[in-house]
Design a protein around this motif. Structure first.
Motif, PDB file in Angstrom:
ATOM      1  N   LEU A   1       0.749  -1.331  -0.190  1.00  0.00           N
ATOM      2  CA  LEU A   1       0.039   0.086   0.160  1.00  0.00           C
ATOM      3  C   LEU A   1       0.797   1.217   0.253  1.00  0.00           C
ATOM      4  CD1 LEU A   1      -2.984  -0.816   2.268  1.00  0.00           C
ATOM      5  CD2 LEU A   1      -3.179  -0.386  -0.165  1.00  0.00           C
ATOM      6  N   TYR A   2       1.938   1.298   0.608  1.00  0.00           N
ATOM      7  CA  TYR A   2       2.968   2.365   0.723  1.00  0.00           C
ATOM      8  C   TYR A   2       3.512   2.621  -0.563  1.00  0.00           C
ATOM      9  CZ  TYR A   2       6.452   5.477   2.082  1.00  0.00           C
ATOM     10  OH  TYR A   2       7.848   6.307   2.586  1.00  0.00           O
ATOM     11  N   PHE A   3       3.793   1.578  -1.275  1.00  0.00           N
ATOM     12  CA  PHE A   3       4.438   1.800  -2.606  1.00  0.00           C
ATOM     13  C   PHE A   3       3.020   2.118  -3.892  1.00  0.00           C
ATOM     14  CE2 PHE A   3       7.678  -1.589  -1.509  1.00  0.00           C
ATOM     15  CZ  PHE A   3       8.623  -0.541  -1.520  1.00  0.00           C
ATOM     16  N   TYR A   4       1.934   1.698  -3.447  1.00  0.00           N
ATOM     17  CA  TYR A   4       0.905   2.146  -4.490  1.00  0.00           C
ATOM     18  C   TYR A   4       0.531   3.728  -4.112  1.00  0.00           C
ATOM     19  CZ  TYR A   4      -3.849   2.369  -6.238  1.00  0.00           C
ATOM     20  OH  TYR A   4      -5.059   2.812  -6.600  1.00  0.00           O
ATOM     21  N   LYS A   5       0.424   4.114  -3.060  1.00  0.00           N
ATOM     22  CA  LYS A   5       0.027   5.331  -2.701  1.00  0.00           C
ATOM     23  C   LYS A   5       1.185   6.457  -3.528  1.00  0.00           C
ATOM     24  CE  LYS A   5       1.415   5.950   1.987  1.00  0.00           C
ATOM     25  NZ  LYS A   5       1.200   6.036   3.442  1.00  0.00           N
ATOM     26  N   TYR A   6       2.193   6.121  -3.143  1.00  0.00           N
ATOM     27  CA  TYR A   6       3.585   7.162  -3.445  1.00  0.00           C
ATOM     28  C   TYR A   6       3.577   6.803  -5.025  1.00  0.00           C
ATOM     29  CZ  TYR A   6       4.164   8.827   0.934  1.00  0.00           C
ATOM     30  OH  TYR A   6       4.227   9.465   2.276  1.00  0.00           O
ATOM     31  N   PHE A   7       3.472   5.672  -5.646  1.00  0.00           N
ATOM     32  CA  PHE A   7       3.439   5.464  -7.208  1.00  0.00           C
ATOM     33  C   PHE A   7       2.133   6.390  -7.761  1.00  0.00           C
ATOM     34  CE2 PHE A   7       1.889   3.503 -11.139  1.00  0.00           C
ATOM     35  CZ  PHE A   7       2.934   3.459 -11.874  1.00  0.00           C
ATOM     36  N   LYS A   8       1.133   6.066  -7.257  1.00  0.00           N
ATOM     37  CA  LYS A   8      -0.107   6.874  -7.837  1.00  0.00           C
ATOM     38  C   LYS A   8      -0.045   8.547  -7.656  1.00  0.00           C
ATOM     39  CE  LYS A   8      -3.466   5.080  -8.935  1.00  0.00           C
ATOM     40  NZ  LYS A   8      -4.089   4.556 -10.199  1.00  0.00           N
TER      41      LYS A   8
ATOM     42  N   LEU B   1     -18.485  -2.760  -0.211  1.00  0.00           N
ATOM     43  CA  LEU B   1     -18.146  -4.002  -0.495  1.00  0.00           C
ATOM     44  C   LEU B   1     -16.589  -4.168  -1.055  1.00  0.00           C
ATOM     45  CD1 LEU B   1     -21.426  -5.596  -1.410  1.00  0.00           C
ATOM     46  CD2 LEU B   1     -20.309  -5.508   0.570  1.00  0.00           C
ATOM     47  N   ASP B   2     -16.005  -3.113  -1.672  1.00  0.00           N
ATOM     48  CA  ASP B   2     -14.715  -3.250  -2.431  1.00  0.00           C
ATOM     49  C   ASP B   2     -13.782  -2.713  -1.417  1.00  0.00           C
ATOM     50  OD1 ASP B   2     -12.579  -3.358  -3.935  1.00  0.00           O
ATOM     51  OD2 ASP B   2     -13.258  -1.633  -5.395  1.00  0.00           O
ATOM     52  N   PHE B   3     -13.283  -3.642  -0.362  1.00  0.00           N
ATOM     53  CA  PHE B   3     -12.254  -3.554   0.606  1.00  0.00           C
ATOM     54  C   PHE B   3     -11.175  -3.406   0.104  1.00  0.00           C
ATOM     55  CE2 PHE B   3     -15.584  -6.349   2.627  1.00  0.00           C
ATOM     56  CZ  PHE B   3     -15.956  -5.463   3.521  1.00  0.00           C
ATOM     57  N   SER B   4     -10.533  -3.896  -1.015  1.00  0.00           N
ATOM     58  CA  SER B   4      -9.199  -3.784  -1.346  1.00  0.00           C
ATOM     59  C   SER B   4      -9.358  -2.221  -2.118  1.00  0.00           C
ATOM     60  CB  SER B   4      -8.803  -4.799  -2.606  1.00  0.00           C
ATOM     61  OG  SER B   4      -7.624  -4.390  -3.233  1.00  0.00           O
ATOM     62  N   GLY B   5     -10.176  -2.235  -2.866  1.00  0.00           N
ATOM     63  CA  GLY B   5     -10.304  -0.806  -3.650  1.00  0.00           C
ATOM     64  C   GLY B   5     -10.287   0.360  -2.543  1.00  0.00           C
ATOM     65  N   LYS B   6     -11.068   0.251  -1.595  1.00  0.00           N
ATOM     66  CA  LYS B   6     -11.035   1.286  -0.314  1.00  0.00           C
ATOM     67  C   LYS B   6      -9.787   1.432   0.317  1.00  0.00           C
ATOM     68  CE  LYS B   6     -14.641   0.122   2.091  1.00  0.00           C
ATOM     69  NZ  LYS B   6     -15.772  -0.201   3.054  1.00  0.00           N
ATOM     70  N   ALA B   7      -8.974   0.546   0.491  1.00  0.00           N
ATOM     71  CA  ALA B   7      -7.829   0.387   1.227  1.00  0.00           C
ATOM     72  C   ALA B   7      -6.932   1.171   0.358  1.00  0.00           C
ATOM     73  CB  ALA B   7      -7.277  -1.110   1.544  1.00  0.00           C
ATOM     74  N   LYS B   8      -6.856   0.942  -0.949  1.00  0.00           N
ATOM     75  CA  LYS B   8      -6.023   1.645  -2.046  1.00  0.00           C
ATOM     76  C   LYS B   8      -6.303   3.118  -2.116  1.00  0.00           C
ATOM     77  CE  LYS B   8      -4.740  -2.306  -5.053  1.00  0.00           C
ATOM     78  NZ  LYS B   8      -4.968  -2.837  -6.270  1.00  0.00           N
ATOM     79  N   TRP B   9      -7.632   3.239  -2.208  1.00  0.00           N
ATOM     80  CA  TRP B   9      -8.218   4.694  -2.403  1.00  0.00           C
ATOM     81  C   TRP B   9      -7.758   5.407  -1.214  1.00  0.00           C
ATOM     82  CZ3 TRP B   9     -10.843   8.526  -0.035  1.00  0.00           C
ATOM     83  CH2 TRP B   9     -11.431   9.629  -0.886  1.00  0.00           C
ATOM     84  N   ASP B  10      -7.987   4.910   0.128  1.00  0.00           N
ATOM     85  CA  ASP B  10      -7.521   5.633   1.225  1.00  0.00           C
ATOM     86  C   ASP B  10      -5.942   5.775   1.440  1.00  0.00           C
ATOM     87  OD1 ASP B  10     -10.373   5.597   1.979  1.00  0.00           O
ATOM     88  OD2 ASP B  10     -10.199   4.058   3.431  1.00  0.00           O
ATOM     89  N   ALA B  11      -5.355   5.035   1.070  1.00  0.00           N
ATOM     90  CA  ALA B  11      -3.870   5.071   1.012  1.00  0.00           C
ATOM     91  C   ALA B  11      -3.462   6.109   0.182  1.00  0.00           C
ATOM     92  CB  ALA B  11      -3.120   3.650   0.614  1.00  0.00           C
ATOM     93  N   TRP B  12      -3.832   6.254  -1.038  1.00  0.00           N
ATOM     94  CA  TRP B  12      -3.435   7.651  -2.058  1.00  0.00           C
ATOM     95  C   TRP B  12      -4.124   8.725  -1.545  1.00  0.00           C
ATOM     96  CZ3 TRP B  12      -5.521   7.512  -7.728  1.00  0.00           C
ATOM     97  CH2 TRP B  12      -5.111   8.611  -8.413  1.00  0.00           C
ATOM     98  N   ALA B  13      -5.307   8.700  -1.021  1.00  0.00           N
ATOM     99  CA  ALA B  13      -5.915  10.279  -0.671  1.00  0.00           C
ATOM    100  C   ALA B  13      -4.901  10.518   0.577  1.00  0.00           C
ATOM    101  CB  ALA B  13      -7.146   9.869  -0.240  1.00  0.00           C
ATOM    102  N   SER B  14      -4.437   9.529   1.244  1.00  0.00           N
ATOM    103  CA  SER B  14      -3.561   9.998   2.673  1.00  0.00           C
ATOM    104  C   SER B  14      -2.361  10.741   2.149  1.00  0.00           C
ATOM    105  CB  SER B  14      -3.028   8.811   3.306  1.00  0.00           C
ATOM    106  OG  SER B  14      -2.275   8.099   2.879  1.00  0.00           O
ATOM    107  N   VAL B  15      -1.921  11.103   0.884  1.00  0.00           N
ATOM    108  CA  VAL B  15      -0.678  11.699   0.536  1.00  0.00           C
ATOM    109  C   VAL B  15      -1.092  12.728  -0.171  1.00  0.00           C
ATOM    110  CG1 VAL B  15       0.782   9.544   1.006  1.00  0.00           C
ATOM    111  CG2 VAL B  15      -0.248  10.067  -1.289  1.00  0.00           C
ATOM    112  N   LYS B  16      -2.297  13.395  -0.258  1.00  0.00           N
ATOM    113  CA  LYS B  16      -2.842  14.497  -0.743  1.00  0.00           C
ATOM    114  C   LYS B  16      -1.882  15.568  -0.528  1.00  0.00           C
ATOM    115  CE  LYS B  16      -6.546  17.557  -1.698  1.00  0.00           C
ATOM    116  NZ  LYS B  16      -8.130  17.705  -1.359  1.00  0.00           N
ATOM    117  N   GLY B  17      -1.281  16.313  -1.521  1.00  0.00           N
ATOM    118  CA  GLY B  17      -0.542  17.421  -1.526  1.00  0.00           C
ATOM    119  C   GLY B  17       0.912  17.172  -1.537  1.00  0.00           C
ATOM    120  N   VAL B  18       1.489  15.922  -1.647  1.00  0.00           N
ATOM    121  CA  VAL B  18       2.501  15.399  -1.767  1.00  0.00           C
ATOM    122  C   VAL B  18       3.181  15.775  -3.224  1.00  0.00           C
ATOM    123  CG1 VAL B  18       4.340  13.500  -1.740  1.00  0.00           C
ATOM    124  CG2 VAL B  18       2.731  13.862   0.259  1.00  0.00           C
TER     125      VAL B  18
END
Length: 104
Positions: free
Chosen positions: A30-37, A52-69
């Motif tokens: 997830l760390y690699f995913y969010k910074y790659f995106k 119901l999309d648990f994996s998608g939500k985790a990825k979405w949340d991870a990427w959203a967590s680095v907003k502004g980077v």
């Protein structure tokens, strides 16, 4: 940090064998995913997946967590994390990958 080091790190991660000595954890993935995106697309402006999309939500949340980077900071964090994992593995292939990143 240069884009070439980032691109080399991406290629290394994508080429890691499933049964190899370097096995990023789910949190690492997830760390690699969010910074790659963030590096490739900037801030997450997509709609959050449904309940119901648990994996998608985790990825979405991870990427959203680095907003502004910035993309440069995303490159740096991505590469630094991979180097940390490769150094911990300490095998010959990992050492080779470290050299490849450093020389990129």
């Amino acid at each position: 940090m240069s884009e070439s080091k980032f691109e080399k790190a991406v290629a290394i991660i994508q080429g890691l064998p499933k049964d190899g000595p370097v096995k990023p954890s789910t949190d690492d993935q997830l760390y690699f995913y969010k910074y790659f995106k963030q590096a490739k697309f900037g801030d997450n402006t997509t709609t959050r997946p449904g309940m119901l999309d648990f994996s998608g939500k985790a990825k979405w949340d991870a990427w959203a967590s680095v907003k502004g980077v910035s993309k440069e900071e995303a490159w740096e964090k991505y590469v630094a994390k991979l180097l940390e994992i490769l150094e911990a593995a300490g095998d010959d292939a990992s050492k080779k990958h470290i050299q490849e990143i450093e020389s990129a």
